[in-house]
Write a protein that holds these residues in place. Structure first.
Motif, PDB file in Angstrom:
ATOM      1  N   MET A 146       2.279   7.738  49.193  1.00  0.00           N
ATOM      2  CA  MET A 146       3.519   7.710  49.913  1.00  0.00           C
ATOM      3  C   MET A 146       4.576   7.099  49.005  1.00  0.00           C
ATOM      4  N   ALA A 147       5.741   7.686  48.987  1.00  0.00           N
ATOM      5  CA  ALA A 147       6.831   7.180  48.167  1.00  0.00           C
ATOM      6  C   ALA A 147       7.408   5.911  48.773  1.00  0.00           C
ATOM      7  N   GLN A 148       7.877   5.028  47.913  1.00  0.00           N
ATOM      8  CA  GLN A 148       8.501   3.800  48.372  1.00  0.00           C
ATOM      9  C   GLN A 148       9.930   3.768  47.868  1.00  0.00           C
ATOM     10  N   ALA A 149      10.827   3.252  48.696  1.00  0.00           N
ATOM     11  CA  ALA A 149      12.227   3.179  48.311  1.00  0.00           C
ATOM     12  C   ALA A 149      12.853   1.949  48.941  1.00  0.00           C
ATOM     13  N   GLU A 150      13.814   1.374  48.272  1.00  0.00           N
ATOM     14  CA  GLU A 150      14.586   0.272  48.838  1.00  0.00           C
ATOM     15  C   GLU A 150      15.851   0.886  49.413  1.00  0.00           C
ATOM     16  N   LEU A 151      16.105   0.611  50.683  1.00  0.00           N
ATOM     17  CA  LEU A 151      17.279   1.164  51.335  1.00  0.00           C
ATOM     18  C   LEU A 151      18.342   0.084  51.483  1.00  0.00           C
ATOM     19  N   ASN A 152      19.603   0.489  51.379  1.00  0.00           N
ATOM     20  CA  ASN A 152      20.691  -0.451  51.541  1.00  0.00           C
ATOM     21  C   ASN A 152      20.945  -0.783  53.004  1.00  0.00           C
ATOM     22  N   ILE A 153      20.518   0.092  53.915  1.00  0.00           N
ATOM     23  CA  ILE A 153      20.721  -0.172  55.335  1.00  0.00           C
ATOM     24  C   ILE A 153      19.465  -0.833  55.888  1.00  0.00           C
ATOM     25  N   THR A 154      19.619  -1.592  56.936  1.00  0.00           N
ATOM     26  CA  THR A 154      18.457  -2.252  57.521  1.00  0.00           C
ATOM     27  C   THR A 154      17.872  -1.380  58.626  1.00  0.00           C
ATOM     28  N   LEU A 155      16.556  -1.229  58.609  1.00  0.00           N
ATOM     29  CA  LEU A 155      15.858  -0.444  59.622  1.00  0.00           C
ATOM     30  C   LEU A 155      14.937  -1.347  60.438  1.00  0.00           C
ATOM     31  N   ASP A 156      15.136  -2.655  60.347  1.00  0.00           N
ATOM     32  CA  ASP A 156      14.251  -3.603  61.028  1.00  0.00           C
ATOM     33  C   ASP A 156      14.160  -3.369  62.522  1.00  0.00           C
ATOM     34  N   LYS A 157      15.245  -2.977  63.142  1.00  0.00           N
ATOM     35  CA  LYS A 157      15.270  -2.839  64.601  1.00  0.00           C
ATOM     36  C   LYS A 157      15.056  -1.403  65.058  1.00  0.00           C
ATOM     37  N   LEU A 158      14.878  -0.474  64.147  1.00  0.00           N
ATOM     38  CA  LEU A 158      14.699   0.930  64.504  1.00  0.00           C
ATOM     39  C   LEU A 158      13.234   1.319  64.495  1.00  0.00           C
ATOM     40  N   SER A 159      12.863   2.202  65.416  1.00  0.00           N
ATOM     41  CA  SER A 159      11.534   2.791  65.395  1.00  0.00           C
ATOM     42  C   SER A 159      11.570   4.067  66.224  1.00  0.00           C
ATOM     43  N   GLY A 160      10.648   4.974  65.957  1.00  0.00           N
ATOM     44  CA  GLY A 160      10.571   6.221  66.705  1.00  0.00           C
ATOM     45  C   GLY A 160      11.154   7.388  65.937  1.00  0.00           C
ATOM     46  N   LYS A 161      11.394   8.485  66.657  1.00  0.00           N
ATOM     47  CA  LYS A 161      11.949   9.688  66.049  1.00  0.00           C
ATOM     48  C   LYS A 161      13.439   9.514  65.769  1.00  0.00           C
ATOM     49  N   ILE A 162      13.908  10.223  64.772  1.00  0.00           N
ATOM     50  CA  ILE A 162      15.329  10.199  64.448  1.00  0.00           C
ATOM     51  C   ILE A 162      16.115  10.908  65.558  1.00  0.00           C
ATOM     52  N   TYR A 163      15.655  12.083  65.965  1.00  0.00           N
ATOM     53  CA  TYR A 163      16.224  12.808  67.101  1.00  0.00           C
ATOM     54  C   TYR A 163      15.118  13.636  67.726  1.00  0.00           C
ATOM     55  N   ARG A 169       4.600  -1.090  60.043  1.00  0.00           N
ATOM     56  CA  ARG A 169       3.167  -1.286  59.836  1.00  0.00           C
ATOM     57  C   ARG A 169       2.951  -2.433  58.859  1.00  0.00           C
ATOM     58  N   TYR A 170       2.208  -3.439  59.291  1.00  0.00           N
ATOM     59  CA  TYR A 170       1.830  -4.548  58.419  1.00  0.00           C
ATOM     60  C   TYR A 170       3.039  -5.186  57.729  1.00  0.00           C
ATOM     61  N   GLY A 171       4.114  -5.358  58.492  1.00  0.00           N
ATOM     62  CA  GLY A 171       5.301  -6.020  57.964  1.00  0.00           C
ATOM     63  C   GLY A 171       6.194  -5.143  57.117  1.00  0.00           C
ATOM     64  N   ARG A 172       5.918  -3.862  57.035  1.00  0.00           N
ATOM     65  CA  ARG A 172       6.735  -2.945  56.249  1.00  0.00           C
ATOM     66  C   ARG A 172       7.296  -1.859  57.147  1.00  0.00           C
ATOM     67  N   THR A 173       8.462  -1.347  56.797  1.00  0.00           N
ATOM     68  CA  THR A 173       9.054  -0.235  57.521  1.00  0.00           C
ATOM     69  C   THR A 173       8.607   1.056  56.844  1.00  0.00           C
ATOM     70  N   VAL A 174       8.079   1.982  57.646  1.00  0.00           N
ATOM     71  CA  VAL A 174       7.552   3.235  57.125  1.00  0.00           C
ATOM     72  C   VAL A 174       8.352   4.392  57.707  1.00  0.00           C
ATOM     73  N   ILE A 175       8.757   5.296  56.853  1.00  0.00           N
ATOM     74  CA  ILE A 175       9.392   6.536  57.298  1.00  0.00           C
ATOM     75  C   ILE A 175       8.437   7.646  56.903  1.00  0.00           C
ATOM     76  N   SER A 176       7.998   8.426  57.887  1.00  0.00           N
ATOM     77  CA  SER A 176       6.955   9.407  57.620  1.00  0.00           C
ATOM     78  C   SER A 176       7.154  10.649  58.477  1.00  0.00           C
ATOM     79  N   HIS A 177       6.348  11.660  58.201  1.00  0.00           N
ATOM     80  CA  HIS A 177       6.309  12.844  59.055  1.00  0.00           C
ATOM     81  C   HIS A 177       5.632  12.485  60.357  1.00  0.00           C
ATOM     82  N   TYR A 178       6.100  13.075  61.439  1.00  0.00           N
ATOM     83  CA  TYR A 178       5.477  12.841  62.742  1.00  0.00           C
ATOM     84  C   TYR A 178       4.057  13.383  62.688  1.00  0.00           C
TER      85      TYR A 178
END
Length: 90
Positions: free
Chosen positions: A1-18, A28-37
Motif C-alpha cells: 500500500m502506498a503511503q503519503a503525507e497529506l497537508n490536510i487533516t483526516l483525523d476526524k473523517l471516516s467512511g466513503k467519500i460519497y 487502523r492502529y493509529g494511522r489513517t488509511v485511504i483504500s478501495h472499498y
C-alpha cells in the motif's frame, strides 16, 4: 500500500467519500488509511460447505434473537453471563 503525507487533516473523517465511491477512509492502529472499498465475494466461489456454515449460523442467530426477546430467558442468560464474568466459568 502506498503511503503519503497529506497537508490536510483526516483525523476526524471516516467512511466513503460519497455514495457511489470505491474509496473509503478508515483509522487502523493509529494511522489513517485511504483504500478501495472492500469487494464482496462472488457467489459462485462460495463452496457448499461454506453455504452450510452460513445457513447454520443464520439459524442459530435467529433462535438467539427469539430467545433474548423473552424477558425471562434474557434475565436467565444475563445471570449466567454475570456469574461467568465474576468467576471466569459458568
Amino acid at each position: 500500500m502506498a503511503q503519503a503525507e497529506l497537508n490536510i487533516t483526516l483525523d476526524k473523517l471516516s467512511g466513503k467519500i460519497y455514495g457511489d465511491s470505491d474509496v473509503y477512509i478508515a483509522h487502523r492502529y493509529g494511522r489513517t488509511v485511504i483504500s478501495h472499498y472492500p469487494r464482496h465475494r462472488d457467489e459462485k466461489s462460495i463452496t457448499p460447505h461454506q453455504r452450510e456454515l452460513n445457513a447454520s449460523f443464520a439459524q442459530i442467530s435467529k433462535r438467539t434473537k427469539q430467545e433474548l426477546s423473552d424477558p425471562e430467558k434474557r434475565a436467565a442468560w444475563q445471570e449466567r453471563y454475570d456469574e461467568y464474568r465474576r468467576h471466569g466459568q459458568p
